[in-house]
Design an enzyme around this catalytic site. Structure first.
Site, PDB file in Angstrom:
ATOM      1  N   HIS A 116       0.826  -1.202   0.000  1.00  0.00           N
ATOM      2  CA  HIS A 116       0.000   0.000   0.000  1.00  0.00           C
ATOM      3  C   HIS A 116       0.865   1.260   0.000  1.00  0.00           C
ATOM      4  O   HIS A 116       2.026   1.247   0.436  1.00  0.00           O
ATOM      5  CB  HIS A 116      -0.930  -0.003   1.211  1.00  0.00           C
ATOM      6  CG  HIS A 116      -2.091  -0.949   1.063  1.00  0.00           C
ATOM      7  ND1 HIS A 116      -3.230  -0.869   1.821  1.00  0.00           N
ATOM      8  CD2 HIS A 116      -2.277  -1.995   0.205  1.00  0.00           C
ATOM      9  CE1 HIS A 116      -4.075  -1.820   1.453  1.00  0.00           C
ATOM     10  NE2 HIS A 116      -3.517  -2.522   0.486  1.00  0.00           N
ATOM     11  N   GLU A 118       0.768   3.919   1.814  1.00  0.00           N
ATOM     12  CA  GLU A 118       1.205   4.401   3.128  1.00  0.00           C
ATOM     13  C   GLU A 118       2.439   3.637   3.608  1.00  0.00           C
ATOM     14  O   GLU A 118       3.397   4.219   4.124  1.00  0.00           O
ATOM     15  CB  GLU A 118       0.081   4.218   4.168  1.00  0.00           C
ATOM     16  CG  GLU A 118      -1.220   4.933   3.853  1.00  0.00           C
ATOM     17  CD  GLU A 118      -2.200   4.096   3.035  1.00  0.00           C
ATOM     18  OE1 GLU A 118      -1.767   3.389   2.105  1.00  0.00           O
ATOM     19  OE2 GLU A 118      -3.400   4.174   3.313  1.00  0.00           O
ATOM     20  N   CYS A 142      -5.956   1.411   5.592  1.00  0.00           N
ATOM     21  CA  CYS A 142      -6.548   0.145   6.060  1.00  0.00           C
ATOM     22  C   CYS A 142      -5.953  -0.184   7.441  1.00  0.00           C
ATOM     23  O   CYS A 142      -5.042   0.505   7.916  1.00  0.00           O
ATOM     24  CB  CYS A 142      -6.242  -0.970   5.069  1.00  0.00           C
ATOM     25  SG  CYS A 142      -4.505  -1.423   5.059  1.00  0.00           S
ATOM     26  N   CYS A 145      -2.091  -0.781   7.362  1.00  0.00           N
ATOM     27  CA  CYS A 145      -1.314   0.467   7.251  1.00  0.00           C
ATOM     28  C   CYS A 145      -1.451   1.303   8.519  1.00  0.00           C
ATOM     29  O   CYS A 145      -0.514   2.012   8.904  1.00  0.00           O
ATOM     30  CB  CYS A 145      -1.748   1.264   6.022  1.00  0.00           C
ATOM     31  SG  CYS A 145      -1.155   0.503   4.506  1.00  0.00           S
TER      32      CYS A 145
HETATM   33  N1  LIG Z   1      -5.356   3.173   1.932  1.00  0.00           N
HETATM   34  C1  LIG Z   1      -5.102   2.405   0.848  1.00  0.00           C
HETATM   35  C2  LIG Z   1      -6.089   1.624   0.284  1.00  0.00           C
HETATM   36  C3  LIG Z   1      -5.780   0.871  -0.813  1.00  0.00           C
HETATM   37  N2  LIG Z   1      -4.558   0.891  -1.347  1.00  0.00           N
HETATM   38  C4  LIG Z   1      -4.258   0.119  -2.557  1.00  0.00           C
HETATM   39  C5  LIG Z   1      -4.255  -1.330  -2.510  1.00  0.00           C
HETATM   40  C6  LIG Z   1      -4.710  -1.748  -3.893  1.00  0.00           C
HETATM   41  O1  LIG Z   1      -3.617  -1.672  -4.813  1.00  0.00           O
HETATM   42  C7  LIG Z   1      -5.679  -0.699  -4.217  1.00  0.00           C
HETATM   43  C8  LIG Z   1      -7.085  -1.074  -3.837  1.00  0.00           C
HETATM   44  O2  LIG Z   1      -7.619  -1.801  -4.881  1.00  0.00           O
HETATM   45  P1  LIG Z   1      -9.187  -1.877  -5.103  1.00  0.00           P
HETATM   46  O3  LIG Z   1      -9.750  -2.755  -4.030  1.00  0.00           O
HETATM   47  O4  LIG Z   1      -9.743  -0.476  -5.016  1.00  0.00           O
HETATM   48  O5  LIG Z   1      -9.332  -2.476  -6.469  1.00  0.00           O
HETATM   49  O6  LIG Z   1      -5.268   0.431  -3.494  1.00  0.00           O
HETATM   50  C9  LIG Z   1      -3.588   1.689  -0.785  1.00  0.00           C
HETATM   51  O7  LIG Z   1      -2.442   1.741  -1.294  1.00  0.00           O
HETATM   52  N3  LIG Z   1      -3.879   2.424   0.309  1.00  0.00           N
END
Ligand SMILES: Nc1ccn([C@H]2C[C@H](O)[C@@H](COP(=O)(O)O)O2)c(=O)n1
Length: 233
Positions: A116, A118, A142, A145
């Site tokens: 992620h 973060e 999440c 993170c």
């Molecule tokens: N706070 C976050 C939330 C999500 N991500 C990243 C992880 C995945 O690459 C994408 C989420 O995919 P989706 O379920 O929207 O198809 O975003 C993050 O880096 N930080």
């Protein structure tokens, strides 16, 4: 009306300013647009817009086909100490690992592998630590993170979207932030859009609004022929 002696026109032509004093009211505006060259710009980016903008710019590096997320960590002196975006771990080819959201089993989905934004921002830090820092992030962190943010000593989270607020991961993140005394708040931008237009830049011209072209547009060619009278128009 106040009648000050002010330059009739100030043009930046190559490396020198050209000016011609005259008795004009203090409304002498920039050529081609309405910026007053005698006054400080008021529409510059605020710190928070700058940092969230960096988070969004970083997100543009992401190869995730669905969600591109960026994060930017800033210390108490407004210095950027880490940026990151969601991507596959170093050395793990993002042409090999899956970008699918869905699969026969979880091993075929991106969720098992992607780092992620973060987490990457914390790991990419250029300072010895990120204690007391603020993290700007496009999506609310999440739970995994949140743990990293807390353990790293980050004390403020500024997020753009909380679209997964109803998910357990987000709820758990908030429970932990509350317990650990990490403050989180939604980002409220002053301006809705920040445009970067690489073609807008014109080093021959001091009064450029990067990415905010005037109706007339402008070009180095036009400037070469610019006279003081043109500037005064
Ligand atoms: N706070 C976050 C939330 C999500 N991500 C990243 C992880 C995945 O690459 C994408 C989420 O995919 P989706 O379920 O929207 O198809 O975003 C993050 O880096 N930080």
């Amino acid at each position: 009306m106040k009648q000050d002696t002010i330059p009739k026109a100030v043009c930046f032509n190559g490396s020198k300013f050209l000016s011609e004093p005259t008795n004009q009211p203090e409304t002498s505006l920039a050529p081609h647009n309405t910026r007053d060259l005698t006054k400080k710009r008021e529409d510059y980016l605020e710190w928070s817009e700058y940092f969230m903008g960096l988070a969004f710019l970083s997100a543009m590096r992401s190869k995730d086909p669905v969600s591109q997320v960026g994060a930017c960590i800033v210390n108490c002196d407004n210095k950027v100490v880490g940026v990151g975006y969601n991507g596959m771990p170093l050395g793990c080819s993002d042409d090999v690992l899956p970008w699918n959201k869905y699969g026969q089993n979880r091993l075929e989905t991106k969720y098992m592998y992607v780092c992620h934004a973060e987490m990457n921002a914390v790991l990419n830090k250029i300072s010895s630590d990120v204690k007391g820092c603020t993290i700007y992030v496009a999506l609310f962190p999440c739970n995994e993170c949140a743990k990293i943010i807390i353990q790293a000593g980050i004390k403020h989270v500024i997020y753009m979207s909380d679209k997964h607020a109803s998910k357990d991961e987000t709820k758990a993140a908030k429970i932990m932030f509350d317990l650990a005394g990490v403050e989180y708040r939604k980002f409220v931008p002053r301006q809705k859009k920040i445009i970067i237009d690489f073609e807008a830049i014109d080093w021959n011209y001091p009064n450029q609004d990067l990415g905010q072209k005037t109706d007339e547009g402008r070009s180095a060619d036009g400037l070469e022929n610019l006279t003081l009278e043109d500037c005064a128009k």
